[in-house]
Design a protein around this motif. Structure first.
Motif, PDB file in Angstrom:
ATOM      1  N   SER A 101       0.810  -1.224   0.000  1.00  0.00           N
ATOM      2  CA  SER A 101       0.000   0.000   0.000  1.00  0.00           C
ATOM      3  C   SER A 101       0.841   1.269   0.000  1.00  0.00           C
ATOM      4  CB  SER A 101      -0.933   0.019   1.215  1.00  0.00           C
ATOM      5  OG  SER A 101      -1.934  -0.966   1.096  1.00  0.00           O
ATOM      6  N   TYR A 102       2.053   1.196   0.554  1.00  0.00           N
ATOM      7  CA  TYR A 102       2.881   2.393   0.633  1.00  0.00           C
ATOM      8  C   TYR A 102       4.233   2.211  -0.053  1.00  0.00           C
ATOM      9  CZ  TYR A 102      -0.687   4.257   3.653  1.00  0.00           C
ATOM     10  OH  TYR A 102      -1.893   4.711   4.125  1.00  0.00           O
ATOM     11  N   ARG A 104       5.922   3.250  -3.335  1.00  0.00           N
ATOM     12  CA  ARG A 104       5.680   4.230  -4.403  1.00  0.00           C
ATOM     13  C   ARG A 104       6.666   4.094  -5.565  1.00  0.00           C
ATOM     14  NH1 ARG A 104       0.990   4.337  -2.272  1.00  0.00           N
ATOM     15  NH2 ARG A 104       0.564   5.892  -0.655  1.00  0.00           N
ATOM     16  N   THR A 213       0.492  12.767  -1.542  1.00  0.00           N
ATOM     17  CA  THR A 213       0.531  11.471  -0.853  1.00  0.00           C
ATOM     18  C   THR A 213       1.827  11.227  -0.092  1.00  0.00           C
ATOM     19  OG1 THR A 213       1.297  10.369  -2.887  1.00  0.00           O
ATOM     20  CG2 THR A 213      -1.077  10.391  -2.477  1.00  0.00           C
ATOM     21  N   SER A 397      -7.130  11.580  -0.303  1.00  0.00           N
ATOM     22  CA  SER A 397      -6.856  10.257  -0.849  1.00  0.00           C
ATOM     23  C   SER A 397      -5.394   9.898  -0.642  1.00  0.00           C
ATOM     24  CB  SER A 397      -7.183  10.209  -2.342  1.00  0.00           C
ATOM     25  OG  SER A 397      -6.748   8.981  -2.906  1.00  0.00           O
ATOM     26  N   ARG A 398      -5.153   8.664  -0.218  1.00  0.00           N
ATOM     27  CA  ARG A 398      -3.786   8.192  -0.027  1.00  0.00           C
ATOM     28  C   ARG A 398      -3.316   7.348  -1.202  1.00  0.00           C
ATOM     29  NH1 ARG A 398      -1.441   7.430   5.355  1.00  0.00           N
ATOM     30  NH2 ARG A 398      -2.129   9.234   6.535  1.00  0.00           N
ATOM     31  N   THR A 399      -4.124   7.235  -2.223  1.00  0.00           N
ATOM     32  CA  THR A 399      -3.792   6.399  -3.371  1.00  0.00           C
ATOM     33  C   THR A 399      -3.306   7.260  -4.527  1.00  0.00           C
ATOM     34  OG1 THR A 399      -5.537   4.843  -2.720  1.00  0.00           O
ATOM     35  CG2 THR A 399      -4.623   4.640  -4.947  1.00  0.00           C
TER      36      THR A 399
END
Length: 563
Positions: A101-102, A104, A213, A397-399
């Motif tokens: 999820s994190y 990048r 983000t 939003s974190r996406t």
């Protein structure tokens, strides 16, 4: 029993500064068997059989580490929520989702990428305290992740067994407009911070990065760079307090940690010294109306002359004006060329902006129709590449829109590059392929703050900072090699034009090409440390030695203690 199994997975060798992974230990055992004679190799062989007799030993060891760690957490933290609810091992059904999820940068999200044995996702500050104590107890290397934008993945990969302390749940933001401050937990994103400020006031903002983000903890501790730095400096220049968990599990604020450590975690990278829980920041004033523009020119449209003139004015123009310059090789009418994009934020209305540009940078030919007036929060969305009219809610939003393979590097320019030099650059960029450059202007407030004021040293004397940038979507080793070679080649070509002795780099543009350490010696650390921190490196080493002499908080580019 737990201890025996843990050693089967993570083996401590006398004289080695770090525990060895199983594969390395097996190799040592094999070499010893080959080189030795008599009873010694027999003992070593039996030891190898005892520790690694089955293919399931690694899994058993991982389970054992998990069990030991969970029990330790339960003993050192409140029973609610239970420790098991914040810890994920590789057999947990949510492990992969939490890990990915994190991430990048897809370069570090492949089947061959080293994976953590455990991911800890603290919900309260005491979980962080317990995680530090328990990781020491089981002898594990700890990686600290706040947003996952570490360009070279040092916050979530390692060549030895490790676990991740992922702070994404620690995301509280407390904005106090009365005294114009805010407490921001390390796991909050910049987008969330901007939104929470905007909720309380339309006339306040904060100077930090343009990607919403990015996690606040890593961003601020490395310096924190944004499009208001000419007016207000870096993020760290607006930090007035902080909370950190030290190697002994104590929560310290500015008064308790002392001014040396407080200095170090403003630009020196927090993960070398402890776990940053939160920063207290000073909000800055923003006008009701700001103005943005984007003007693009190719080589056939006099881009070379404009880029040269930009270098002469970008760091000296009105402090309310920030003009970023993007340089990209592109194809126009089947012809390869360079496109120069001038992207701006001006803290004022269009009429005053045009007056400033007509006086100091008339060559760009900025027109009223090039300018867009908007609120500061709308400019945040604009710089974040959202469509005009997008709701501010999008900042929550974190996406990210997309996650590609990427590599970044950095440089500092202290003398304008001549037109001949620029034309030579264009030829090299076109020949190399895809790698682009981003020129970020300095001057203004950045030239007023002494280089020793914070751990971040790159202040007066720099006209602009360069970010080298290449991203790709193709999978496989060949693509990785191609694009990594491209960016490294351009970096090499730029040597005559950039800072020297040492050639400076920006910590938040993490780049392992400039040096890494495996022994955490002073000499190894100074190879990259002098580039990131210049004359501040020695002071950072002294702080490190004082607060973490056993070097528990470490990564491949961390500050080493004196031994």
């Amino acid at each position: 029993m737990h201890g025996a199994r843990r050693k089967a997975h993570l083996v401590f060798i006398k004289g080695s500064p770090t525990p060895l992974p199983i594969e390395s230990y097996n190799k040592k055992v094999t070499n010893m068997r080959t080189a030795s004679s008599g009873s010694v190799p027999g003992l070593v062989f039996l030891l190898g059989l005892l520790l690694f007799s089955s293919s399931s030993s690694s899994c058993e060891a991982s389970d054992s580490v998990y069990d030991t760690f969970i029990q330790c957490l339960a003993n050192h933290s409140d029973p609610s929520p239970p420790a098991s609810s914040i810890v994920y091992n590789q057999s947990n059904s949510s492990y992969t989702t939490v890990l990915q999820s994190y991430i990048r940068n897809r370069r570090f999200n492949t089947s061959s990428t080293p994976k953590p044995l455990i991911i800890v996702t603290p919900l309260v500050e005491s979980h962080v305290q317990a995680a530090i104590l328990c990781s020491k107890n089981v002898g594990m290397e700890m990686k600290i992740r706040s947003g996952g934008h570490d360009y070279d993945g040092l916050s979530y990969i390692s060549d030895i067994p490790f676990f991740i302390l992922d702070l994404f749940n620690l995301r509280a933001i407390d904005v106090n407009i009365g005294d114009e401050t805010a407490w921001v937990q390390a796991g909050a994103t910049l987008g969330e911070l901007y939104y929470r400020i905007w909720e309380k006031s339309k006339l306040h903002g904060f100077p930090a990065g343009v990607c919403p983000t990015v996690g606040a903890g890593g961003h601020i501790s490395g310096g924190g760079y944004g499009n208001m730095l000419r007016k207000y400096g870096l993020s760290i220049d607006q930090v007035v307090d902080a909370k950190i968990v030290d190697v002994n599990g104590r929560i310290l604020d500015r008064k308790a940690m002392g001014e040396d450590l407080f200095w170090a975690i403003r630009g020196g990278g927090g993960s070398s010294f402890g776990v940053i829980l939160a920063y207290k920041i000073k909000l800055v004033a923003v006008p009701e109306t700001v103005t943005v523009f984007r003007v693009e020119r190719t080589l056939d449209q006099n881009a070379t002359d404009l880029v040269y003139k930009w270098q002469l004015v970008a760091d000296k123009i009105d402090n309310d004006l920030f003009i970023r310059l993007l340089l990209q090789p592109v194809t126009v009418n089947k012809k390869r060329t360079i496109r120069a994009s001038f992207v701006s934020l001006f803290l004022g209305d269009a009429a005053r902006l045009l007056s400033v540009m007509d006086k100091d940078f008339p060559a760009l030919g900025l027109k009223k129709e090039d300018c867009m007036e908007m609120s500061w929060i709308e400019s945040v969305l604009y710089w974040g590449n959202f469509d005009n009219g997008t709701s501010a809610d999008a900042l929550l939003s974190r996406t990210p829109d997309s996650v590609n393979f990427l590599k970044r590097k950095s440089d500092y320019v202290q003398t304008p590059i001549s037109k001949d030099g620029l034309e030579w650059m264009w030829k090299k960029m076109i020949a190399i392929g895809k790698t682009g450059l981003v020129f970020n202007p300095y001057g203004g407030r950045m030239s007023e703050i002494p280089s020793s004021e914070t751990a971040f040293p790159h202040r007066a004397g720099n006209i602009y900072k360069i970010q080298y940038s290449v991203s790709w979507s193709e999978e496989g080793e060949e693509a990785d090699k191609e694009y990594m070679t491209q960016i490294r080649r351009l970096y090499s070509y730029m040597t005559p034009f950039v800072s020297k002795s040492p050639r400076g780099s920006f910590l938040n543009y993490r780049d392992v090409d400039i040096g890494v350490t495996k022994t955490w010696s002073y000499d190894e650390g100074k190879v990259y440390g002098a580039k990131y921190f210049l004359n501040n490196f020695d002071r950072l080493v002294k702080v490190k030695t004082a607060v973490d002499p056993t070097n528990f908080f470490r990564n491949e580019q961390s500050i080493p203690p004196l031994k």
